[in-house]
Design a protein around this motif. Sequence first.
Motif, PDB file in Angstrom:
ATOM      1  N   VAL A   4       0.841  -1.201   0.000  1.00 28.83           N
ATOM      2  CA  VAL A   4       0.000   0.000   0.000  1.00 28.83           C
ATOM      3  C   VAL A   4       0.875   1.248   0.000  1.00 28.83           C
ATOM      4  O   VAL A   4       0.563   2.237  -0.686  1.00 28.83           O
ATOM      5  CB  VAL A   4      -0.946  -0.021   1.218  1.00 28.83           C
ATOM      6  N   GLU A   5       1.969   1.195   0.745  1.00 28.36           N
ATOM      7  CA  GLU A   5       2.872   2.352   0.789  1.00 28.36           C
ATOM      8  C   GLU A   5       3.482   2.612  -0.586  1.00 28.36           C
ATOM      9  O   GLU A   5       3.615   3.777  -1.010  1.00 28.36           O
ATOM     10  CB  GLU A   5       3.969   2.116   1.824  1.00 28.36           C
ATOM     11  N   GLU A   6       3.856   1.550  -1.288  1.00 25.68           N
ATOM     12  CA  GLU A   6       4.405   1.713  -2.636  1.00 25.68           C
ATOM     13  C   GLU A   6       3.346   2.230  -3.598  1.00 25.68           C
ATOM     14  O   GLU A   6       3.636   3.051  -4.483  1.00 25.68           O
ATOM     15  CB  GLU A   6       4.969   0.385  -3.132  1.00 25.68           C
ATOM     16  N   LEU A   7       2.112   1.751  -3.451  1.00 27.22           N
ATOM     17  CA  LEU A   7       1.036   2.263  -4.284  1.00 27.22           C
ATOM     18  C   LEU A   7       0.826   3.747  -4.025  1.00 27.22           C
ATOM     19  O   LEU A   7       0.681   4.543  -4.962  1.00 27.22           O
ATOM     20  CB  LEU A   7      -0.258   1.496  -4.006  1.00 27.22           C
ATOM     21  N   ARG A   8       0.828   4.135  -2.758  1.00 27.30           N
ATOM     22  CA  ARG A   8       0.626   5.542  -2.427  1.00 27.30           C
ATOM     23  C   ARG A   8       1.730   6.412  -3.057  1.00 27.30           C
ATOM     24  O   ARG A   8       1.454   7.490  -3.593  1.00 27.30           O
ATOM     25  CB  ARG A   8       0.624   5.720  -0.905  1.00 27.30           C
ATOM     26  N   ALA A   9       2.958   5.919  -3.019  1.00 29.91           N
ATOM     27  CA  ALA A   9       4.060   6.660  -3.632  1.00 29.91           C
ATOM     28  C   ALA A   9       3.882   6.754  -5.142  1.00 29.91           C
ATOM     29  O   ALA A   9       4.146   7.807  -5.744  1.00 29.91           O
ATOM     30  CB  ALA A   9       5.385   5.993  -3.280  1.00 29.91           C
ATOM     31  N   ASP A  10       3.445   5.659  -5.767  1.00 36.72           N
ATOM     32  CA  ASP A  10       3.185   5.680  -7.212  1.00 36.72           C
ATOM     33  C   ASP A  10       2.094   6.682  -7.561  1.00 36.72           C
ATOM     34  O   ASP A  10       2.174   7.376  -8.586  1.00 36.72           O
ATOM     35  CB  ASP A  10       2.779   4.290  -7.701  1.00 36.72           C
ATOM     36  N   THR A  89      -2.500  -9.423  -2.750  1.00 32.37           N
ATOM     37  CA  THR A  89      -2.581  -9.617  -4.206  1.00 32.37           C
ATOM     38  C   THR A  89      -2.379  -8.321  -4.983  1.00 32.37           C
ATOM     39  O   THR A  89      -2.431  -8.329  -6.214  1.00 32.37           O
ATOM     40  CB  THR A  89      -3.947 -10.213  -4.607  1.00 32.37           C
ATOM     41  N   LEU A  90      -2.157  -7.209  -4.307  1.00 32.82           N
ATOM     42  CA  LEU A  90      -1.999  -5.913  -4.966  1.00 32.82           C
ATOM     43  C   LEU A  90      -0.752  -5.929  -5.852  1.00 32.82           C
ATOM     44  O   LEU A  90       0.324  -6.353  -5.427  1.00 32.82           O
ATOM     45  CB  LEU A  90      -1.891  -4.814  -3.912  1.00 32.82           C
ATOM     46  N   ARG A  91      -0.893  -5.463  -7.085  1.00 36.45           N
ATOM     47  CA  ARG A  91       0.218  -5.513  -8.042  1.00 36.45           C
ATOM     48  C   ARG A  91       0.017  -4.463  -9.132  1.00 36.45           C
ATOM     49  O   ARG A  91      -1.103  -4.033  -9.407  1.00 36.45           O
ATOM     50  CB  ARG A  91       0.290  -6.896  -8.690  1.00 36.45           C
ATOM     51  N   ARG A  92       1.133  -4.077  -9.741  1.00 32.04           N
ATOM     52  CA  ARG A  92       1.056  -3.253 -10.938  1.00 32.04           C
ATOM     53  C   ARG A  92       0.682  -4.131 -12.131  1.00 32.04           C
ATOM     54  O   ARG A  92       1.031  -5.314 -12.185  1.00 32.04           O
ATOM     55  CB  ARG A  92       2.398  -2.573 -11.210  1.00 32.04           C
ATOM     56  N   ILE A  93      -0.009  -3.535 -13.099  1.00 32.42           N
ATOM     57  CA  ILE A  93      -0.373  -4.225 -14.331  1.00 32.42           C
ATOM     58  C   ILE A  93       0.372  -3.537 -15.474  1.00 32.42           C
ATOM     59  O   ILE A  93      -0.079  -2.511 -15.993  1.00 32.42           O
ATOM     60  CB  ILE A  93      -1.903  -4.195 -14.554  1.00 32.42           C
ATOM     61  N   PRO A  94       1.529  -4.051 -15.874  1.00 31.25           N
ATOM     62  CA  PRO A  94       2.393  -3.337 -16.822  1.00 31.25           C
ATOM     63  C   PRO A  94       1.758  -3.073 -18.183  1.00 31.25           C
ATOM     64  O   PRO A  94       2.124  -2.095 -18.854  1.00 31.25           O
ATOM     65  CB  PRO A  94       3.608  -4.268 -16.956  1.00 31.25           C
ATOM     66  N   TRP A  95       0.842  -3.932 -18.625  1.00 31.91           N
ATOM     67  CA  TRP A  95       0.283  -3.772 -19.976  1.00 31.91           C
ATOM     68  C   TRP A  95      -0.875  -2.780 -20.023  1.00 31.91           C
ATOM     69  O   TRP A  95      -1.381  -2.472 -21.107  1.00 31.91           O
ATOM     70  CB  TRP A  95      -0.157  -5.124 -20.532  1.00 31.91           C
ATOM     71  N   LEU A  96      -1.311  -2.256 -18.867  1.00 27.51           N
ATOM     72  CA  LEU A  96      -2.336  -1.215 -18.824  1.00 27.51           C
ATOM     73  C   LEU A  96      -1.719   0.023 -18.186  1.00 27.51           C
ATOM     74  O   LEU A  96      -1.226  -0.025 -17.062  1.00 27.51           O
ATOM     75  CB  LEU A  96      -3.552  -1.677 -18.015  1.00 27.51           C
ATOM     76  N   GLU A  97      -1.755   1.115 -18.882  1.00 30.16           N
ATOM     77  CA  GLU A  97      -1.079   2.322 -18.414  1.00 30.16           C
ATOM     78  C   GLU A  97      -1.650   2.805 -17.087  1.00 30.16           C
ATOM     79  O   GLU A  97      -2.867   2.902 -16.907  1.00 30.16           O
ATOM     80  CB  GLU A  97      -1.222   3.432 -19.463  1.00 30.16           C
ATOM     81  N   GLY A  98      -0.756   3.105 -16.135  1.00 31.37           N
ATOM     82  CA  GLY A  98      -1.147   3.714 -14.866  1.00 31.37           C
ATOM     83  C   GLY A  98      -2.072   2.873 -14.011  1.00 31.37           C
ATOM     84  O   GLY A  98      -2.874   3.425 -13.256  1.00 31.37           O
TER      85      GLY A  98
END
Length: 443
Positions: A4-10, A89-98
């Motif tokens: 969550v902290e990394e998401l907040r920074a993103d 399960t929180l993750r970045r989805i590289p193939w969808l922008e942002g």
Amino acid sequence: MLTVEELRADVERGTVDTVVAAFTDMQGRLMGKRLHAEFFLDELGAGHDVEGCNYLLALDMEMDPQPGYEMASWERGYGDFHLTPDLSTLRRIPWLEGTALVLCDVGWEDGSPVVASPRQILRRQVKRAREAGFEPMLASELEFYLLKESYAEAHAKGYRDLTPSVPYILDYHVLATTYDEPFIREIRRGMRGAGLAVESSKGEAWPGQHEINFRFADALTTADNHVVYKNGAKEIAQRHGRSITFMAKPDHTWIGNSCHIHASMWRDGANAFGDEGLFSSFLGGWIACARELALFLAPNVNSYKRYAAGSWAPTTLAWGNDNRTCAFRVVGHGDSRRVETRIPGGDVNPYLAFAALIAAGLHGVSKGLEAGAPLEGNAYESDAERFPSTLREAVAALEAGTMAREAFGEEVVEHYLNYARVEQRLFDGVVTSWERERLFERG
């Protein structure tokens, strides 16, 4: 994966602006909402869940609500249930922008779980295994067809006469798969960026057919990764103006799409299948319960069209050592020893299939069942017991059985029996309509 902290920074940097909050429906599809990332973080901080209509667990493949479900109906008003993010399960989805994605557990207003939700069904069976001292470890091997048509073009053609990406059988063929490598590589890299441990990709047993494999993990993690991959691969195909299908039998002249599932039971951090008694009982449970649990391994009318002699899809419930004609193929040694079931197709819901396999294995262990001797030779030509050949036969087996009700509960069994009856009824209606049209044309 993403904290969550990394998401907040993103979000503060502007690299993520959207969070997809989703759960898996009966068909194995991701359902949910796209939330603005700042709103998602605000709601998370306030302890608020995401809401969704409970009809999402009462739909057919065409997204139409169907009758017969206790938990959701017109009479009950189709209210909401709650989607609680599982932040592991929180993750970045590289193939969808942002975009980031989080998978959710489904619950009612009072906080109790929606027991017919596929992820909850698997959670319950994993809990049972852990209470018995085991950790189920699984991997799924999904096959798919890459097609030259876009999804819109495939729809316009009525999903007939579609064109595989390469006009050669691709099985292990390095040169032939090179033609699709830019696309397949993008999937591999994308899944790696989404937190999946990618192992390899290879061509499969028909033109345009591929498989991408991922490292085994605990049951819930593997099921989560399975649905993220399946959904993501389709999204990547859409971006390329192509389409892919995981349908069990997309064309009667093609080899079917399989989803081979590998499983072992671990104890105290090591594979427990070195215990021959445990191994035999676990496998014996799979063999004994496969017919009753067929709906959870082969959920649709189309699923059963894979099962034909010489098709790489099994027809019997035989087991063998490294024997691809069997429903249950034993492979590996030491900590890698495992059972592969070749029954499921690419249309399988991983949460339901994994739950069924864990429940069957635990049944075998608790009852002291034995697998018997391995089959030598061609299982297609053996006198071993047959797996159901139609959805109707699978429905009858589940209706007559008791093991599934003991493992899953009455509510879950009746929910998925209704799913299968609806699937059969809708198929029968389509076939009857088609037959009427043909008779009228001839008339």
